[in-house]
Motif scaffolding. Structure first.
Motif, short mmCIF file in Angstrom:
data_model
loop_
_atom_site.label_atom_id
_atom_site.label_comp_id
_atom_site.label_asym_id
_atom_site.label_seq_id
_atom_site.Cartn_x
_atom_site.Cartn_y
_atom_site.Cartn_z
N THR A 128 4.15 -102.37 -15.84
CA THR A 128 3.31 -102.30 -17.03
C THR A 128 3.05 -103.72 -17.50
N LEU A 129 1.77 -104.05 -17.63
CA LEU A 129 1.37 -105.40 -18.01
C LEU A 129 0.64 -105.41 -19.34
N SER A 130 0.76 -106.51 -20.05
CA SER A 130 -0.07 -106.78 -21.20
C SER A 130 -0.91 -108.00 -20.84
N MET A 131 -2.25 -107.85 -20.95
CA MET A 131 -3.13 -108.91 -20.49
C MET A 131 -4.17 -109.26 -21.53
N SER A 132 -4.48 -110.55 -21.60
CA SER A 132 -5.57 -110.99 -22.48
C SER A 132 -6.90 -110.50 -21.92
N GLU A 133 -7.92 -110.50 -22.75
CA GLU A 133 -9.25 -110.06 -22.31
C GLU A 133 -9.73 -110.90 -21.12
N LEU A 134 -9.49 -112.20 -21.16
CA LEU A 134 -9.92 -113.07 -20.08
C LEU A 134 -9.17 -112.73 -18.79
N ALA A 135 -7.88 -112.46 -18.88
CA ALA A 135 -7.09 -112.10 -17.70
C ALA A 135 -7.61 -110.79 -17.10
N ILE A 136 -7.93 -109.84 -17.94
CA ILE A 136 -8.48 -108.56 -17.47
C ILE A 136 -9.80 -108.81 -16.73
N LYS A 137 -10.65 -109.61 -17.33
CA LYS A 137 -11.95 -109.91 -16.71
C LYS A 137 -11.76 -110.58 -15.35
N ILE A 138 -10.85 -111.54 -15.28
CA ILE A 138 -10.60 -112.24 -14.02
C ILE A 138 -10.07 -111.28 -12.97
N CYS A 139 -9.11 -110.43 -13.33
CA CYS A 139 -8.54 -109.47 -12.38
C CYS A 139 -9.59 -108.50 -11.87
N VAL A 140 -10.43 -108.00 -12.75
CA VAL A 140 -11.48 -107.07 -12.34
C VAL A 140 -12.46 -107.78 -11.40
N GLU A 141 -12.89 -108.97 -11.75
CA GLU A 141 -13.83 -109.71 -10.90
C GLU A 141 -13.21 -109.99 -9.53
N GLN A 142 -11.96 -110.42 -9.51
CA GLN A 142 -11.31 -110.72 -8.24
C GLN A 142 -11.11 -109.46 -7.41
N GLY A 143 -10.80 -108.35 -8.07
CA GLY A 143 -10.66 -107.08 -7.35
C GLY A 143 -11.96 -106.65 -6.72
N ILE A 144 -13.05 -106.78 -7.45
CA ILE A 144 -14.36 -106.41 -6.92
C ILE A 144 -14.73 -107.33 -5.76
N LEU A 145 -14.48 -108.63 -5.92
CA LEU A 145 -14.77 -109.57 -4.84
C LEU A 145 -13.93 -109.26 -3.61
N ALA A 146 -12.68 -108.92 -3.80
CA ALA A 146 -11.81 -108.59 -2.66
C ALA A 146 -12.32 -107.36 -1.93
N MET A 147 -12.75 -106.34 -2.67
CA MET A 147 -13.29 -105.13 -2.05
C MET A 147 -14.56 -105.44 -1.27
N LEU A 148 -15.45 -106.25 -1.86
CA LEU A 148 -16.69 -106.61 -1.17
C LEU A 148 -16.40 -107.40 0.09
N MET A 149 -15.47 -108.35 0.01
CA MET A 149 -15.13 -109.16 1.18
C MET A 149 -14.52 -108.29 2.28
#
Length: 68
Positions: free
Chosen positions: A22-43
């Motif tokens: 269970t994590l607590s994340m700042s809005e920026l951290a959430i945004k970065i994780c989502v973007e990196q996850g999407i990039l990883a899936m596309l790659m």
């Protein structure tokens, strides 16, 4: 929280060798994780498509060489 902060609230090992976290994340951290996850899936998708294309070309090449 400020910046791209991530805090681990709870961590439990599971019997299968994984973990439940269970994590607590700042809005920026959430945004970065989502973007990196999407990039990883596309790659991964592009890599798989490229691999399939090369495999098809290899199969086509072998077939044409065998028929000659």
């Amino acid at each position: 929280m400020t910046k791209e902060e991530i805090q681990v609230i709870n961590y439990e090992d599971t019997d299968d060798g994984g973990a439940i976290v269970t994590l607590s994340m700042s809005e920026l951290a959430i945004k970065i994780c989502v973007e990196q996850g999407i990039l990883a899936m596309l790659m991964r998708y592009v890599d798989n498509e490229a691999r399939s294309l090369h495999e098809r070309k290899d199969e086509d090449g072998r077939e044409s060489m065998e028929s000659s």
